[in-house]
Write a protein that holds these residues in place. Structure first.
Motif, mmCIF file in Angstrom:
data_model
loop_
_atom_site.group_PDB
_atom_site.id
_atom_site.type_symbol
_atom_site.label_atom_id
_atom_site.label_comp_id
_atom_site.label_asym_id
_atom_site.label_seq_id
_atom_site.Cartn_x
_atom_site.Cartn_y
_atom_site.Cartn_z
ATOM 1 N N SER A 24 48.140 46.775 42.356
ATOM 2 C CA SER A 24 46.832 46.913 42.973
ATOM 3 C C SER A 24 46.081 48.028 42.279
ATOM 4 O O SER A 24 46.656 49.069 41.962
ATOM 5 C CB SER A 24 46.981 47.233 44.466
ATOM 6 N N GLN B 245 46.533 42.505 42.263
ATOM 7 C CA GLN B 245 46.833 41.693 41.086
ATOM 8 C C GLN B 245 48.237 41.126 41.211
ATOM 9 O O GLN B 245 49.199 41.870 41.436
ATOM 10 C CB GLN B 245 46.708 42.535 39.808
ATOM 11 N N ASN C 188 50.996 38.989 39.092
ATOM 12 C CA ASN C 188 51.351 38.548 37.748
ATOM 13 C C ASN C 188 52.493 37.547 37.835
ATOM 14 O O ASN C 188 53.592 37.891 38.279
ATOM 15 C CB ASN C 188 51.783 39.733 36.884
ATOM 16 N N SER D 192 47.634 36.264 35.519
ATOM 17 C CA SER D 192 47.387 37.348 36.470
ATOM 18 C C SER D 192 46.177 37.002 37.321
ATOM 19 O O SER D 192 45.073 36.809 36.798
ATOM 20 C CB SER D 192 47.145 38.665 35.731
ATOM 21 N N TYR D 193 46.398 36.930 38.634
ATOM 22 C CA TYR D 193 45.314 36.674 39.585
ATOM 23 C C TYR D 193 44.852 38.007 40.153
ATOM 24 O O TYR D 193 45.656 38.810 40.647
ATOM 25 C CB TYR D 193 45.782 35.756 40.707
ATOM 26 N N LEU D 194 43.544 38.286 40.074
ATOM 27 C CA LEU D 194 42.965 39.529 40.577
ATOM 28 C C LEU D 194 41.941 39.206 41.658
ATOM 29 O O LEU D 194 41.132 38.283 41.507
ATOM 30 C CB LEU D 194 42.291 40.316 39.455
ATOM 31 N N THR E 194 40.399 37.411 29.047
ATOM 32 C CA THR E 194 39.762 37.142 30.327
ATOM 33 C C THR E 194 38.267 36.919 30.112
ATOM 34 O O THR E 194 37.676 37.490 29.184
ATOM 35 C CB THR E 194 39.976 38.308 31.318
ATOM 36 N N TYR F 136 42.432 47.325 31.559
ATOM 37 C CA TYR F 136 43.430 46.336 31.956
ATOM 38 C C TYR F 136 44.870 46.798 31.739
ATOM 39 O O TYR F 136 45.797 46.003 31.835
ATOM 40 C CB TYR F 136 43.176 45.022 31.213
ATOM 41 N N THR G 272 46.346 52.625 39.894
ATOM 42 C CA THR G 272 47.106 51.375 39.889
ATOM 43 C C THR G 272 48.415 51.576 40.636
ATOM 44 O O THR G 272 49.132 52.555 40.396
ATOM 45 C CB THR G 272 47.405 50.915 38.452
#
Length: 662
Positions: A169, A176, A178, A196-198, A225, A266, A648
């Protein structure tokens, strides 16, 4: 039909996937069909060493069919399947109402994790385990349910499939997830694709590719991305090494990113000031070395003003050859360098050749004397290039640069029962041609010079070839060292440089060099070969003896429990009289083993000048024989263009089977 009672073992000519040894209270063996029936408790071991215990079993002649009750199948030292009933049909072993774990015996109070399923199928051809209606339990507590799940047999080293996801996060892009997909093409060729879904940004795609061949290896990783602002952002890092026989090697390297801040935002940034792409070929000999390389740089620093890198290097070819002793221990070194630097609207090419004769002598009383003379010739071709005098120049320039040095040293050694000591005074006089009018371009490969203990007694105190020392100078100092049989060492060095002529125009006022005596430099270090390693480098002002520069690092403890600290402080001047803010930065790290399985690491970098943390991070680890997990955070306070710092949090979890992590 043969009936055998009591403890019995038989060796049967089964294939590699069939039983090799059968032990049971009673075994019935049909000579005609080759089938085996057992009564009571039975143990079957196959040729691969995997073991099965069951009751009242049946095996066909070639082992392709099997059945039994109250079954345990041991696939490794701690890996087994327990089932009410097992049947085998060909390559498939089917266990019903079964439990699978890789934690047998790892904890006295139960299995750390296990999978319960209505059916488990073990395919010996594909070496896969499939679970139907599985429930994942941690210490008998159900935590996950999947209607269907597959994983490789523990004996499989490489198998394509989904890996366990990781969670993190950030305060800028939200949570996020992964999800990595592992692709195995062979034992030496694989790749990992990660989606990776954010929650606050568009998805991120990552790919890492690995290939090993007999004489080469290839590594590529990158990401892409299309963010919510409509920008395409990406990076690619590649490193290929190709061995071309015993005396040659080639490498190709690529480092590119879509913009200056993408890597940092990122999480791919590793404090690199710039990205370097190019290729290199190296040739080796017993007394020679040659290399040809090319570099294309991408600057990541904001508002950077400096000399390296300035432009792209296309190409650089250099070689060194050292002769056998000409007489006594005297030898000659021949070197050459060809470089082309191309920048926006400007370029320069240089060709440098140098020959040097070095003659070391060991004389009476242990005195060591080294004499070296060299001749160097430079040819430069400039196009629209900024020169030191402020003008732009196009054309050819050349210069002849003879130089030489005489170096003396004598080590005084005092052996001891406990400690042995050495003290060595050392001095060098270097004579170089004065060439004020021939100091060329501002921006080539030279970055100036800064006085330190590592610069003393070097042939060229400037970084690079293009700037010239331009005169006569002397280096002198003394080193004291002590060591004992336990590996403990202590070292102290102190020295100075003396310039007989004015230093080069444009030399940084923070360099520590002056006409006459330079600042004083030194180092001190201690290593007890066990739990302490500390070293410090320093520079004192030549007039006031005030401290102007200090770098200290220390590691205290073992690999499991340690404390590390680093500190750099430097007084900065805008010019010889104007004081600028000091550089004052500290780094500290700590790691300790809380228990046999829990451990923690923490690191921080603090800028004392600005009274702020540049970065700090910490991770809590748990390593169990059967699974592992970590909780970590990272705070980056950097502010660069569209990057405004980031926090993060990351969670990782995986299972271990016979030491192999999934």
């Amino acid at each position: 039909m043969i009936f055998v009672g009591g403890a019995f073992a038989t060796e049967a000519p089964f294939d590699v996937n069939s039983p090799k040894t059968i032990k049971s209270e009673k075994i019935e063996y049909d000579v005609k069909t080759g089938t085996v029936k057992t009564r009571g408790k039975t143990e079957i071991t196959n040729a691969a060493g995997q073991r099965m215990t069951l009751r009242d079993s049946y095996l066909s002649g070639r082992g392709e069919q099997l059945s039994g009750d109250d079954v345990k199948i041991w696939l490794g030292q701690h890996v087994y399947i327990e089932s009410d009933n097992v049947t085998r049909n060909g390559a498939d072993t089917i266990a019903r109402n079964a439990m699978f774990t890789a934690c047998a015996g790892c904890d006295s109070f139960g299995n750390a994790w296990e999978i319960n399923a209505t059916k488990i199928v073990h395919d010996m051809d594909d070496r896969m385990l499939s679970f139907h209606n599985m429930v994942f339990n941690i210490y008998d507590i159900p935590v996950l349910y999947f209607p269907y799940y597959t994983m490789p047999d523990p004996a499989v080293k490489h198998k394509s499939g989904l890996l366990i996801p990781t969670l993190q996060s950030t305060n800028k892009m939200g949570a996020q997830i992964n999800q990595p997909l592992y692709l195995s093409f062979s034992d030496t060729h694989d790749a990992t694709f990660t989606l990776s879904y954010l929650t606050r940004e568009n998805p991120l795609f990552q790919l890492e590719h690995r290939l090993n061949l007999a004489h080469s290896e290839y590594r590529t990783r990158g990401s892409y991305t299309h963010n919510r602002a409509g920008e395409n952002r990406w990076h690619i890092f590649n490193n290929d090494i190709i061995e071309m026989g015993e005396y040659a090697r080639a490498s190709i390297f690529i480092e590119r990113a879509s913009d200056k801040t993408y890597l940092q935002k990122y999480g791919f940034y590793e404090d690199q000031p710039y990205l370097d792409s190019g290729a290199k070929v190296e040739l080796f000999g017993q007394s020679s070395y040659a290399v040809a390389d090319a570099h294309i740089f991408q600057e990541l620093r904001s508002d950077y003003v400096g000399t390296i890198p300035s432009g792209n290097i296309l190409p650089n070819v250099r070689g060194v050859y050292q002769t056998k002793p000409l007489f006594a221990e005297t030898y000659m070194t021949l070197s050459g360098d060809v470089l082309s630097v191309v920048d926006k609207g400007t370029s320069s090419q240089r060709m440098i050749g140098e020959s040097r004769i070095t003659s070391p002598w060991t004389m009476f009383g242990g005195n060591r004397l080294t004499v070296s003379v060299a001749a160097r010739y430079d040819v430069y071709n400039f196009h629209n290039t900024d020169m030191i005098d402020g003008d732009k120049f196009s054309g050819v320039k050349n210069r002849f640069l003879p130089n030489g040095y005489v170096e003396w040293g004598v080590p005084f050694v005092k052996p001891g029962v406990g400690w042995s000591q050495t003290i060595e005074p050392r001095a060098r006089l270097t004579v170089m041609r004065r060439a004020d009018e021939d100091q060329f371009a501002l921006n080539n490969d030279s970055a100036g010079t800064f006085l330190s203990d590592t610069v003393l007694f070097s042939n060229n105190r400037f970084a690079g070839y293009d700037l010239w020392e331009n005169g006569t100078f002397a280096d002198y100092g003394a080193r004291w060292a002590a060591f004992n049989s336990d590996g403990r060492t202590v070292e102290v060095f102190f020295g100075q440089s003396y310039d007989f002529t004015d230093i080069a125009a444009g030399t940084d006022p923070n360099s520590g060099f002056h006409k006459g005596g330079s600042d004083y430099v030194g180092r001190i270090g201690f290593n007890n070969s066990d739990w302490l390693d500390i070293s410090s480098r320093f520079r004192f002002n030549r007039d006031s003896f005030n401290l102007h520069h200090a770098e200290t690092s220390a590691v205290i403890g073992s690999s499991a429990n340690y404390f590390t600290i680093g500190h750099i402080w430097a007084r900065q001047f805008l010019d010889a009289q104007t004081l600028a803010p000091d550089i004052n930065e500290a780094m500290a790290g700590v790691g300790f083993q809380i228990t046999d399985r829990w451990s923690m690491k923490f690191e921080a970098i603090y800028n004392w000048t600005e009274s702020t943390f540049l970065r700090h991070m910490g991770t809590l680890f748990y390593n169990h024989p059967c699974y592992y997990m970590s909780f970590g955070y990272r705070r980056d306070n950097a502010v660069r263009e569209d990057y405004q710092g980031n926090t993060t949090f990351q969670f990782r979890f995986g299972i271990s089977i016979e030491g192999q992590k999934y």
